[in-house]
Design a protein around this motif. Structure first.
Motif, PDB file in Angstrom:
ATOM      1  N   ARG A 278       0.823  -1.209   0.000  1.00 13.88           N
ATOM      2  CA  ARG A 278       0.000   0.000   0.000  1.00 13.88           C
ATOM      3  C   ARG A 278       0.860   1.264   0.000  1.00 13.88           C
ATOM      4  NH1 ARG A 278      -5.344  -1.009   0.543  1.00 13.88           N
ATOM      5  NH2 ARG A 278      -6.069  -2.784   1.784  1.00 13.88           N
ATOM      6  N   ALA A 279       2.162   1.116   0.254  1.00 14.91           N
ATOM      7  CA  ALA A 279       3.029   2.292   0.394  1.00 14.91           C
ATOM      8  C   ALA A 279       4.189   2.211  -0.586  1.00 14.91           C
ATOM      9  CB  ALA A 279       3.561   2.387   1.825  1.00 14.91           C
ATOM     10  N   VAL A 280       4.372   3.263  -1.374  1.00 12.15           N
ATOM     11  CA  VAL A 280       5.498   3.367  -2.308  1.00 12.15           C
ATOM     12  C   VAL A 280       6.033   4.788  -2.242  1.00 12.15           C
ATOM     13  CG1 VAL A 280       6.290   3.156  -4.679  1.00 12.15           C
ATOM     14  CG2 VAL A 280       4.464   1.663  -3.860  1.00 12.15           C
ATOM     15  N   MET A 281       7.352   4.935  -2.134  1.00 17.27           N
ATOM     16  CA  MET A 281       7.950   6.271  -2.090  1.00 17.27           C
ATOM     17  C   MET A 281       9.285   6.294  -2.814  1.00 17.27           C
ATOM     18  SD  MET A 281       9.181   8.530   1.202  1.00 17.27           S
ATOM     19  CE  MET A 281      10.716   7.583   1.366  1.00 17.27           C
TER      20      MET A 281
ATOM     21  N   GLY B 181       6.174  -0.471   1.361  1.00 21.38           N
ATOM     22  CA  GLY B 181       5.707  -1.068   2.607  1.00 21.38           C
ATOM     23  C   GLY B 181       4.589  -2.044   2.348  1.00 21.38           C
ATOM     24  N   GLY B 182       4.721  -3.243   2.886  1.00 19.96           N
ATOM     25  CA  GLY B 182       3.664  -4.246   2.812  1.00 19.96           C
ATOM     26  C   GLY B 182       2.793  -4.173   4.047  1.00 19.96           C
ATOM     27  N   VAL B 183       1.518  -4.530   3.906  1.00 14.96           N
ATOM     28  CA  VAL B 183       0.602  -4.368   5.024  1.00 14.96           C
ATOM     29  C   VAL B 183       0.638  -5.542   5.996  1.00 14.96           C
ATOM     30  CG1 VAL B 183      -0.951  -2.725   3.966  1.00 14.96           C
ATOM     31  CG2 VAL B 183      -1.239  -5.157   3.523  1.00 14.96           C
ATOM     32  N   ASP B 184       1.562  -6.395   5.897  1.00 19.78           N
ATOM     33  CA  ASP B 184       2.026  -7.262   6.976  1.00 19.78           C
ATOM     34  C   ASP B 184       3.364  -7.866   6.572  1.00 19.78           C
ATOM     35  OD1 ASP B 184       1.826  -8.115   9.556  1.00 19.78           O
ATOM     36  OD2 ASP B 184       0.756  -9.958   9.089  1.00 19.78           O
ATOM     37  N   GLY B 185       4.077  -7.120   5.704  1.00 17.91           N
ATOM     38  CA  GLY B 185       5.363  -7.599   5.239  1.00 17.91           C
ATOM     39  C   GLY B 185       6.495  -6.644   5.535  1.00 17.91           C
ATOM     40  N   GLY B 186       6.201  -5.547   6.242  1.00 18.22           N
ATOM     41  CA  GLY B 186       7.255  -4.641   6.651  1.00 18.22           C
ATOM     42  C   GLY B 186       7.743  -3.705   5.563  1.00 18.22           C
TER      43      GLY B 186
ATOM     44  N   LEU C 120       4.361  -4.499  11.469  1.00 19.62           N
ATOM     45  CA  LEU C 120       4.846  -4.557  10.088  1.00 19.62           C
ATOM     46  C   LEU C 120       3.768  -4.172   9.075  1.00 19.62           C
ATOM     47  CD1 LEU C 120       6.855  -7.925  10.220  1.00 19.62           C
ATOM     48  CD2 LEU C 120       7.735  -5.590  10.454  1.00 19.62           C
ATOM     49  N   ALA C 121       2.649  -3.630   9.562  1.00 20.85           N
ATOM     50  CA  ALA C 121       1.537  -3.280   8.674  1.00 20.85           C
ATOM     51  C   ALA C 121       1.721  -1.871   8.121  1.00 20.85           C
ATOM     52  CB  ALA C 121       0.213  -3.402   9.419  1.00 20.85           C
ATOM     53  N   VAL C 122       2.704  -1.691   7.249  1.00 17.92           N
ATOM     54  CA  VAL C 122       3.058  -0.368   6.727  1.00 17.92           C
ATOM     55  C   VAL C 122       2.029   0.068   5.678  1.00 17.92           C
ATOM     56  CG1 VAL C 122       4.833   1.008   5.598  1.00 17.92           C
ATOM     57  CG2 VAL C 122       5.493  -0.868   7.125  1.00 17.92           C
TER      58      VAL C 122
ATOM     59  N   TYR D 265       9.183   8.940   7.914  1.00 19.38           N
ATOM     60  CA  TYR D 265       8.102   8.425   8.741  1.00 19.38           C
ATOM     61  C   TYR D 265       7.346   7.350   7.957  1.00 19.38           C
ATOM     62  CZ  TYR D 265       8.792  12.917  11.155  1.00 19.38           C
ATOM     63  OH  TYR D 265       9.341  13.997  11.801  1.00 19.38           O
ATOM     64  N   PHE D 266       6.861   6.338   8.657  1.00 19.55           N
ATOM     65  CA  PHE D 266       5.841   5.483   8.055  1.00 19.55           C
ATOM     66  C   PHE D 266       4.743   5.236   9.078  1.00 19.55           C
ATOM     67  CE2 PHE D 266       8.715   1.939   9.486  1.00 19.55           C
ATOM     68  CZ  PHE D 266       7.813   1.176  10.214  1.00 19.55           C
TER      69      PHE D 266
END
Length: 266
Positions: free
Chosen positions: A43-46, A60-65, A89-91, A106-107
């Motif tokens: 869900r997260a890309v930067m 960031g994975g939503v349970d993969g860190g 690890l739910a980023v 920040y995440f």
């Protein structure tokens, strides 16, 4: 003025970039045992602002860190697992302070939507050494469902959450002030964006998760309050009943609202 643009049908060509496997090899820095999906739902890309080549990317994975590659153009990209031992690890989103070469990062954590396997978060984590080490911000430990985090050009932080509304920190995450616009039917923030991080910034938000969305913006994000400083759009926002994503490109604001029952989108 920012306009809402409805898109036409566009065909894109996509190439797998991972991280997608637990197999240790030249294309994967992961050392976990067994073979399975590593990052899971991303869900997260930067894109790292400190890399002049724009090839360093964090996901960031939503349970993969949290994961990082220094060359997203490589095929396959070489991904490094940043830390597999964080308390959560739910980023769900990542951002950088535009000052200081992006060394402060920040995440935020916690899936805010209705999938049955949604993972609860544990607030916001901060790094001051460009992502080498991370510390949870104790001031955010009660924020279990965060949707977006952004920094403005002054270094202020804005955190969108499902259950705690919209929050701002002017001291690096030590404390937070609620700045959710008043008078709306929902205080659940499904997305926020900042038009510019190099000068006076316009902050955009969309409220409404599992409910009708509403759009608001402010040109004074550093001092806006719940009761003062927010503006409604001149043209009605395309509102549906599930959630919405927004994105800025120059002076154009794009919206992708979704109706839960019909999966409609613009």
């Amino acid at each position: 003025a920012l306009g809402l643009n409805r898109s036409a049908n566009i065909t894109f060509s996509w190439t797998e970039r991972g991280p997608f496997t637990d197999v240790v090899g030249s294309s994967n820095g992961n050392t976990r045992a067994n073979s399975g999906v590593t990052a899971g739902r991303v869900r997260a890309v930067m894109v790292d602002s400190g890399d002049a080549t724009k090839r360093t990317v964090w996901v960031g994975g939503v349970d993969g860190g949290l994961w990082k590659t220094t060359d997203i153009t490589a095929s396959p990209a070489n991904w490094i697992l940043v830390n597999d031992f964080l308390s959560n690890l739910a980023v769900t989103d990542i951002c950088q302070n535009p000052r200081g070469n992006g060394d402060t990062m920040y995440f935020c954590t916690g899936e805010a939507y209705s999938n049955l396997d949604a993972v609860k978060g544990n607030g916001v984590f901060k790094s001051t050494d460009h992502g080498v080490t991370w510390t949870q911000l104790s001031s955010t430990s009660s924020y279990g469902y965060c949707t977006r985090i952004r920094c403005d050009y002054l270094g202020n932080i804005y955190l969108a959450t499902r259950d705690n509304g919209l929050l701002r920190s002017t001291n690096g995450g030590v404390s937070w002030t609620t700045i959710t616009p008043s008078g709306l039917s929902s205080t659940r923030i499904c997305d926020l964006e900042i038009s510019s991080t190099s000068g006076p910034a316009r902050l955009h938000i969309v409220t409404g998760i599992f409910s009708v969305q509403a759009y608001r913006y402010t040109d004074i994000p550093a001092t806006v309050t719940s009761s003062s400083g927010w503006n409604a759009p001149a043209t009605p926002f395309p509102s549906y009943s599930y959630r919405a994503e927004i994105a800025c490109r120059g002076s154009v604001l794009y919206a992708l609202p979704c109706n839960y029952s019909a999966n409609s989108y613009f």
